[in-house]
Design a protein around this motif. Structure first.
Motif, short mmCIF file in Angstrom:
data_model
loop_
_atom_site.label_atom_id
_atom_site.label_comp_id
_atom_site.label_asym_id
_atom_site.label_seq_id
_atom_site.Cartn_x
_atom_site.Cartn_y
_atom_site.Cartn_z
N TYR A 49 0.96 -1.18 -0.03
CA TYR A 49 -0.03 -0.11 -0.04
C TYR A 49 0.72 1.17 0.12
CZ TYR A 49 1.23 -0.16 4.97
OH TYR A 49 2.12 0.11 6.34
N SER A 50 0.53 2.28 -0.60
CA SER A 50 1.14 3.52 -0.50
C SER A 50 0.08 4.79 -0.78
CB SER A 50 2.25 3.52 -1.49
OG SER A 50 2.84 4.63 -1.73
N GLY A 51 0.40 5.69 -0.26
CA GLY A 51 -0.48 7.00 -0.64
C GLY A 51 -1.39 7.17 0.41
N GLN A 52 -2.39 8.17 0.21
CA GLN A 52 -3.24 8.54 1.18
C GLN A 52 -4.70 8.39 0.62
OE1 GLN A 52 -3.74 12.19 3.30
NE2 GLN A 52 -2.33 11.21 4.86
N ASN A 53 -5.41 7.79 1.36
CA ASN A 53 -7.19 7.67 0.71
C ASN A 53 -7.85 8.59 1.84
OD1 ASN A 53 -9.67 7.02 0.73
ND2 ASN A 53 -9.25 4.89 0.37
N ALA B 100 -8.66 -4.75 2.06
CA ALA B 100 -8.90 -3.19 1.80
C ALA B 100 -7.82 -2.30 2.12
CB ALA B 100 -10.21 -2.74 2.24
N HIS B 101 -6.93 -2.94 2.92
CA HIS B 101 -5.86 -2.13 3.58
C HIS B 101 -4.59 -2.34 2.65
CE1 HIS B 101 -5.14 -5.63 6.68
NE2 HIS B 101 -4.28 -5.62 5.74
N LYS B 102 -4.69 -2.89 1.27
CA LYS B 102 -3.47 -3.23 0.44
C LYS B 102 -4.00 -2.00 -0.67
CE LYS B 102 -1.31 -7.18 1.89
NZ LYS B 102 -1.84 -7.63 3.37
N LEU B 103 -4.15 -2.62 -1.77
CA LEU B 103 -4.31 -1.59 -3.01
C LEU B 103 -5.58 -0.57 -2.89
CD1 LEU B 103 -2.64 -1.24 -5.56
CD2 LEU B 103 -4.60 -2.09 -6.72
N MET B 104 -6.67 -0.99 -2.14
CA MET B 104 -7.76 0.19 -2.08
C MET B 104 -7.12 1.17 -0.91
SD MET B 104 -11.09 -2.53 -1.85
CE MET B 104 -12.27 -1.25 -1.95
N LEU C 165 -17.08 4.46 2.86
CA LEU C 165 -16.89 5.96 2.39
C LEU C 165 -16.06 6.29 1.09
CD1 LEU C 165 -16.26 8.00 5.63
CD2 LEU C 165 -18.33 8.15 4.06
N SER C 166 -14.75 5.38 0.98
CA SER C 166 -13.95 5.53 -0.03
C SER C 166 -14.40 4.98 -1.37
CB SER C 166 -12.52 5.06 0.33
OG SER C 166 -12.54 4.08 1.14
N TRP C 167 -15.28 3.99 -1.18
CA TRP C 167 -15.81 3.17 -2.24
C TRP C 167 -16.98 4.17 -2.94
CZ3 TRP C 167 -16.05 -2.85 -2.19
CH2 TRP C 167 -16.33 -3.22 -3.56
N LYS C 168 -17.87 4.43 -1.93
CA LYS C 168 -18.86 5.59 -2.05
C LYS C 168 -18.31 6.89 -3.19
CE LYS C 168 -23.35 6.86 -2.08
NZ LYS C 168 -24.44 6.05 -2.57
N PHE D 226 -11.61 2.81 -8.62
CA PHE D 226 -10.51 1.80 -8.31
C PHE D 226 -9.98 1.30 -9.45
CE2 PHE D 226 -13.10 1.64 -4.24
CZ PHE D 226 -11.74 2.11 -3.38
N SER D 227 -10.92 1.05 -10.52
CA SER D 227 -10.59 0.67 -11.96
C SER D 227 -9.44 1.41 -12.55
CB SER D 227 -11.77 0.63 -12.89
OG SER D 227 -11.34 0.22 -14.12
N ASP D 228 -9.76 2.76 -12.29
CA ASP D 228 -8.86 3.88 -12.97
C ASP D 228 -7.20 3.71 -12.34
OD1 ASP D 228 -10.91 4.70 -14.70
OD2 ASP D 228 -11.33 6.49 -13.45
N LYS D 229 -7.51 3.24 -10.96
CA LYS D 229 -6.19 3.28 -10.42
C LYS D 229 -5.62 2.04 -10.84
CE LYS D 229 -4.18 2.72 -5.45
NZ LYS D 229 -4.68 2.74 -4.21
N ILE D 230 -6.16 0.94 -10.92
CA ILE D 230 -5.55 -0.31 -11.37
C ILE D 230 -4.69 -0.05 -12.79
CG2 ILE D 230 -5.83 -2.37 -12.03
CD1 ILE D 230 -7.41 -2.81 -9.46
#
Ligand code: PLP
Length: 478
Positions: free
Chosen positions: A84-88, A296-300, A358-361, A368-372
């Motif tokens: 994981y990396s970044g901030q959601n 959810a605490h990895k790529l999401m 909240l992040s999915w909403k 998430f698709s765009d991120k991948i």
């Protein structure tokens, strides 16, 4: 007597001020991504002793400041070390509110909206994995990480093969589980915790891309049967920890079906590929499994912890995990079907649903698709750059977001020397403040593991990293 709302608001205001200082001053822009000295040195530097008497606010603030100062700044693009990396920002907000509410997840009454959110998340996750096809009401429960999801996957398998194990123990049976030789070590933990015995967890051989070989799996099962033991669990990995390999689900599912063995997929890291229409083919047969682990605490990139175990067969979780609590907690009332606690191995359980919901909403499946898709493009670019540089080489093709490569100058061919060289490159880079990568072993060779999980990463960041690897490598091997 209850404190007044005004007092509470004042206390929260003070906390918020600390949070703002933390963001602006203690995590300043441009700080190194990594800056902790070795543990023994840091232990000498800080006074973290706890005492009989309480301390003032300055002492507490100063501890928070040190805490943040020495922690790697995982929000930065150049934090490539973990999955994981970044901030959601939506998930961080959710995490704060979760602490504020201190909801817990055993029963609907003490986490009403959290329960409904978790149920909606489980529906959506099952949709992606394909467990609720043809109206099947697949189920799941959120857990404290992928390791626990894999543990419960194995526990479900044990219950499927030997329902009496729950009440009577092994009863003389030897159960045998199979994962690939590239699987995460949580398989060993699960075999240990469940009393299977870690020697009865078979590491099945993989092909040159790190994927489980179905022929090797079939052979191992035959060996087990010949000994009179009971094959009960096949744990595939979707996105292995070191190289991001996807085990072949369809072929292994045939073998599982032929022997009535529970098929679990560890998608802790690679599950989110299912969001992407372009890349989901790597996991297109996920619906053939019986259970699925997803972090959810990895790529999401939701703050740790947030994970789920998804199960195709409704009722399986309660049958396997339930026991006790009916006398005081799980009341047989109008909310009984909403009490998630009987599906869980925990009693008190943090309400991890809010931050994921909240992040999915906020960004939808599309986000998430765009991120991948973006990260896969960066990965392709990174591999291209590695292949174009004479002193760098890939150790295994990168199907997902793990890039395992190494510095290999022409004049060194000894494996041990190359291993030490690449370890020292990583350590030197870490001591100089970053970029932050780690080393890992794959089939006897050691390389630098780069994880692409942060959409702030650009080609320029990757060039800077590879330049630095080459520069340090040249200096060390000159
Ligand atoms: C493939 C895989 N499965 C499971 C896990 C364990 O997940 P957690 O750290 O959430 O327990 C990891 C962790 O890196 C992993 O890479």
């Amino acid at each position: 007597m209850r404190r007044s709302r005004t007092d509470e608001a004042r206390a929260m205001q003070e906390n918020l001020e600390i949070l703002i200082r933390a963001v602006n001053e203690w995590l300043p822009e441009g700080r190194p991504v990594v800056q902790a000295p070795p543990a023994a040195e840091l232990e000498q530097k800080l006074d973290l002793t706890l005492g009989q008497q309480g301390s003032d606010r300055e002492t507490l603030e100063s501890a928070i400041q040190s805490y943040l100062h020495y922690n790697p700044d995982v929000s930065q693009a150049e934090f490539y070390k973990l999955l994981y990396s970044g901030q959601n920002k939506y998930a961080v907000l959710g995490d704060w509110i979760t602490s504020l509410s201190n909801a817990t997840m055993h029963t609907y009454q003490v986490g009403p909206v959290a329960t409904l959110m978790e149920m909606e998340l489980i529906r959506k996750w099952n949709e992606l994995v394909g467990f609720n096809q043809d109206g099947n009401p697949a189920e799941g429960v959120m857990v404290a990480g992928g390791s626990q999801a894999n543990l419960i996957g194995m526990m479900l398998a044990r219950h499927h093969a030997c329902p009496d194990y729950k009440t009577q123990g092994a009863n003389g049976k030897t159960l045998v589980a199979y994962v690939s030789d590239q699987a995460h070590y949580s398989g060993q933990k699960a075999a240990n915790v469940l009393g299977i015995g870690t020697d009865n967890l078979i590491a099945v051989a993989t092909d040159e891309n790190g994927r489980m070989r179905p022929d090797a799996l079939a052979e191992e099962i035959e060996k087990t049967l010949a000994k009179g033991h009971v094959p009960f669990f096949i744990g595939l990995t979707a996105g292995t920890t070191v190289t991001g390999a996807y085990d072949p689900v369809a072929a292994c599912s045939e073998i599982a079906k032929a022997h009535d063995i529970w098929l679990h997929i560890d998608g802790a890291w690679g599950g989110p590929i299912l969001f992407s229409e372009t890349h989901r083919h790597l996991l297109e047969d996920s619906h053939l499994a019986d259970s699925f682990a997803w972090d959810a605490h990895k790529l999401m990139n939701v703050p740790i912890t947030a994970a789920v175990i998804l199960v195709k067969q409704p009722g399986a979780l309660k049958a396997c995990c339930s026991g006790g609590g009916g006398d005081y907690l799980f009341h047989a009332d109008e909310n009984a079907d909403y009490n998630l606690g009987e599906r869980s191995i925990q009693c008190g359980r943090r309400a991890d649903a809010l931050k994921v919901w909240l992040s999915w909403k906020a960004i939808g499946n599309q986000g998430f698709s765009d991120k991948i898709d973006y990260l896969q493009t960066m990965k392709t670019e990174c591999v291209l750059q590695i292949e174009q540089r004479e002193s760098l080489e890939m150790l295994v093709p990168a199907s997902y977001l793990n890039v395992l490569f190494r510095y290999k100058p022409e004049h060194i061919s000894d494996e041990e020397e190359l291993r030490q060289l690449n370890i020292t490159i990583c350590k030197t880079m870490m001591r100089s403040g970053g970029p932050y990568v780690d080393y890992a072993q794959y089939k006897g060779r050691t390389g630098i593991r780069l994880i692409l999980a942060n959409t702030e990463v650009t080609q320029a960041h990757l060039e800077r990293l590879l330049d630095k690897v080459e520069r340090i490598g040249q200096e060390l091997s000159a």
